[in-house]
Design an enzyme around this catalytic site. Structure first.
Site, PDB file in Angstrom:
ATOM      1  N   ASP A  71      -1.276   0.905  -4.672  1.00 22.81           N
ATOM      2  CA  ASP A  71      -2.209  -0.151  -5.069  1.00 22.81           C
ATOM      3  C   ASP A  71      -3.619   0.373  -5.350  1.00 22.81           C
ATOM      4  OD1 ASP A  71      -2.617   0.315  -2.295  1.00 22.81           O
ATOM      5  OD2 ASP A  71      -3.530  -1.659  -2.052  1.00 22.81           O
TER       6      ASP A  71
ATOM      7  N   ASP B 250      -2.466   5.868  -3.971  1.00 25.55           N
ATOM      8  CA  ASP B 250      -1.302   5.173  -3.424  1.00 25.55           C
ATOM      9  C   ASP B 250      -0.905   4.061  -4.399  1.00 25.55           C
ATOM     10  OD1 ASP B 250      -3.561   3.626  -2.923  1.00 25.55           O
ATOM     11  OD2 ASP B 250      -2.870   2.933  -0.968  1.00 25.55           O
TER      12      ASP B 250
ATOM     13  N   SER C 255       0.821  -1.215   0.000  1.00 24.71           N
ATOM     14  CA  SER C 255       0.000   0.000   0.000  1.00 24.71           C
ATOM     15  C   SER C 255       0.851   1.259   0.000  1.00 24.71           C
ATOM     16  CB  SER C 255      -0.969  -0.022   1.189  1.00 24.71           C
ATOM     17  OG  SER C 255      -1.846  -1.111   1.099  1.00 24.71           O
TER      18      SER C 255
ATOM     19  N   ASP D 284      -6.094   1.855  -3.686  1.00 25.48           N
ATOM     20  CA  ASP D 284      -7.294   1.710  -2.859  1.00 25.48           C
ATOM     21  C   ASP D 284      -7.556   2.955  -2.019  1.00 25.48           C
ATOM     22  OD1 ASP D 284      -5.259   1.401  -0.992  1.00 25.48           O
ATOM     23  OD2 ASP D 284      -6.041  -0.453  -0.125  1.00 25.48           O
TER      24      ASP D 284
END
Length: 461
Positions: free
Chosen positions: A252, A250, A106, A254
């Site tokens: 990833d 970010d 993340s 999410d």
């Protein structure tokens, strides 16, 4: 070297000795434990597990380790390659798979990676399930497949599938977005957002896109956590004028942070607030966020005569509470939008589509829209942990000291005062105690947090 095992998965720095970081031997061990857990608990007959990853440098190595281990256990691996966390989640259900693993740390810097573990619903394992995976890993209760029963690897790409699912949502209006003729800037921190966001925006009808750091090479140009201090370049770009809105994700994808047309931060806490405003106008119902999120979501929810609920920090805790109260919207104040009409997972693609629809229909600038919401300020501070710090003792002492106030202890300790709140808890992702505080001014928020920090420091001298 650091290895953290928590509700947020198995997270660690790359390299070092066994047990000190997320190195190859530890990766194989934890993936093996996860595979055994899935074999024991899955409710479906599928033998497929989906694997996706962000673009960080260690991703390709980790992908091979994870896929090989799962095939060694007899699973067929659906390898979707570079993919966002929410894309991997929706791929699990699309494939009717029995689980999924996302390789991403993340917001952590490039030396980190992690195994985020999903069930057959494409949702994160809960605390009890995660604990069982760790028990299996510790006991090394691994049984691998014989040569005639090894799994196979299937390559797939779910980016277009995910984007189409977002556009098919009832509250996403691509025609309104196209008619608004927005100019949009994006900062994708050289990870998978650089692959997905331009395609999403074009599908939504956005023709003018300014791309910052969209090459998915894992070389993060700044700290990848989408906080104001890390977003100076996109802010400076927008201060020059001519861009309607900025989006930052970010590694990833999410979490979603929004930048106003004047270069000021919309504030990632208000990502949830603005989108909840739009969703509740059309589908009234309950909302949920975690204990460290702004009161502004509660206030906006109450404007519509609906109920707001707080959950412990951690996506799975929020989604569990959302299901319990049948919430129509929720998420975490770090910009993590969870919209059940799509799926039970934080999803920046859904957030962008809903926000742009809201902006197009309101016919306001982003800063004008931001001004319509309650004004709060959150100060986010932390204390680095050392082995001699007894976190449980600290939390109990703080709870006892403020026993005369409204105290919640389902996740650390949160103290609700009339005009402010302070929440302290041990991080799921870093070796720190987080101290979040909110008030009507930043000075008051910082002071409230600093007072708690002084109390903690007096205990650990």
């Amino acid at each position: 070297m650091t290895l953290i095992k928590s509700i947020s998965g198995i997270r660690g720095t790359i390299g070092g000795s066994v047990g000190e970081g997320l190195n190859p031997l530890d990766t194989v061990k934890f993936v093996s434990a996860y595979g055994i857990f899935i074999k024991k608990t899955t409710q479906i007959k599928s033998n497929k597990i989906v694997v996706g990853r962000d673009a960080r440098i260690s991703g390709a190595m980790m992908e091979q380790l994870v896929a090989g281990t799962l095939m060694g256990l007899g699973f067929d691996v659906v390898n979707i390659g570079l993919a966002t966390t929410p894309t991997t989640e929706v791929a699990v259900t699309a494939e009717n798979a029995c689980g999924g693993i996302i390789l991403t740390a993340s917001h952590n810097p490039k030396q980190w990676n992690a195994l985020k573990l999903l069930n057959e619903k494409g949702e994160f394992l809960n605390a009890a399930e995660g604990a069982e995976v760790l028990r299996i890993a510790e006991a090394e209760e691994f049984i691998y497949a014989d040569v005639d029963n090894l799994g196979n690897e299937i390559k797939a790409d779910y980016t277009d599938y995910h984007i189409k699912a977002v556009l098919d949502l009832e509250l996403v209006d691509a025609d309104a977005i196209k008619a608004a003729n927005f100019k949009v800037a994006i900062d994708c921190v050289n990870s998978v957002g650089g692959v997905v966001l331009p395609k999403l925006l074009k599908a939504l009808g956005v023709k003018d896109i300014v791309e910052l750091y969209c090459e998915p090479n894992g070389q993060f140009p700044h700290n990848p956590e989408p906080l104001p201090e890390n977003l100076q370049e996109i802010s400076g770009l927008m201060k020059k004028g001519g861009v309607d809105v900025g989006f930052v994700v970010d590694p990833d994808v999410d979490r979603l942070a929004i930048v106003c047309e004047d270069g000021e931060m919309f504030n990632e806490e208000y990502t949830l607030v603005a989108i909840a405003d739009y969703v509740l106008r059309h589908t009234p119902g309950a909302t949920v966020s975690n204990l460290s999120s702004s009161r502004a979501l509660r206030d906006v929810t109450h404007r519509f005569g609906c109920d707001y609920y707080a959950a412990a920090v951690g996506e799975v805790n929020v989604t569990t509470k959302m299901k319990e109260v049948n919430a129509v919207f929720g998420g975490e104040g770090n910009g993590g939008v969870i919209y059940p009409a799509s799926h039970y997972g934080r999803d920046a693609l859904v957030g962008i589509a809903l926000f742009l629809t809201h902006l197009a229909k309101e016919k306001k600038t982003v800063s004008q829209l931001r001004a319509t919401y309650p004004q709060y300020y959150i100060a986010k501070q932390k204390i680095e942990l050392t082995p001699d710090i007894d976190v449980d003792a600290i939390l109990k002492a703080v709870k006892d000291k403020f026993a005369g106030f409204d105290v919640t202890d389902i996740d650390g300790v949160k103290i609700d005062f009339t005009e402010k709140w302070v929440h302290l808890r041990k991080s799921n992702t870093e070796p720190i105690i987080r101290i979040y505080s909110e008030a009507s001014t930043m000075k008051d928020a910082e002071t409230a947090g600093a007072e708690i920090i002084d109390i903690i420091k007096s205990m650990v001298k």
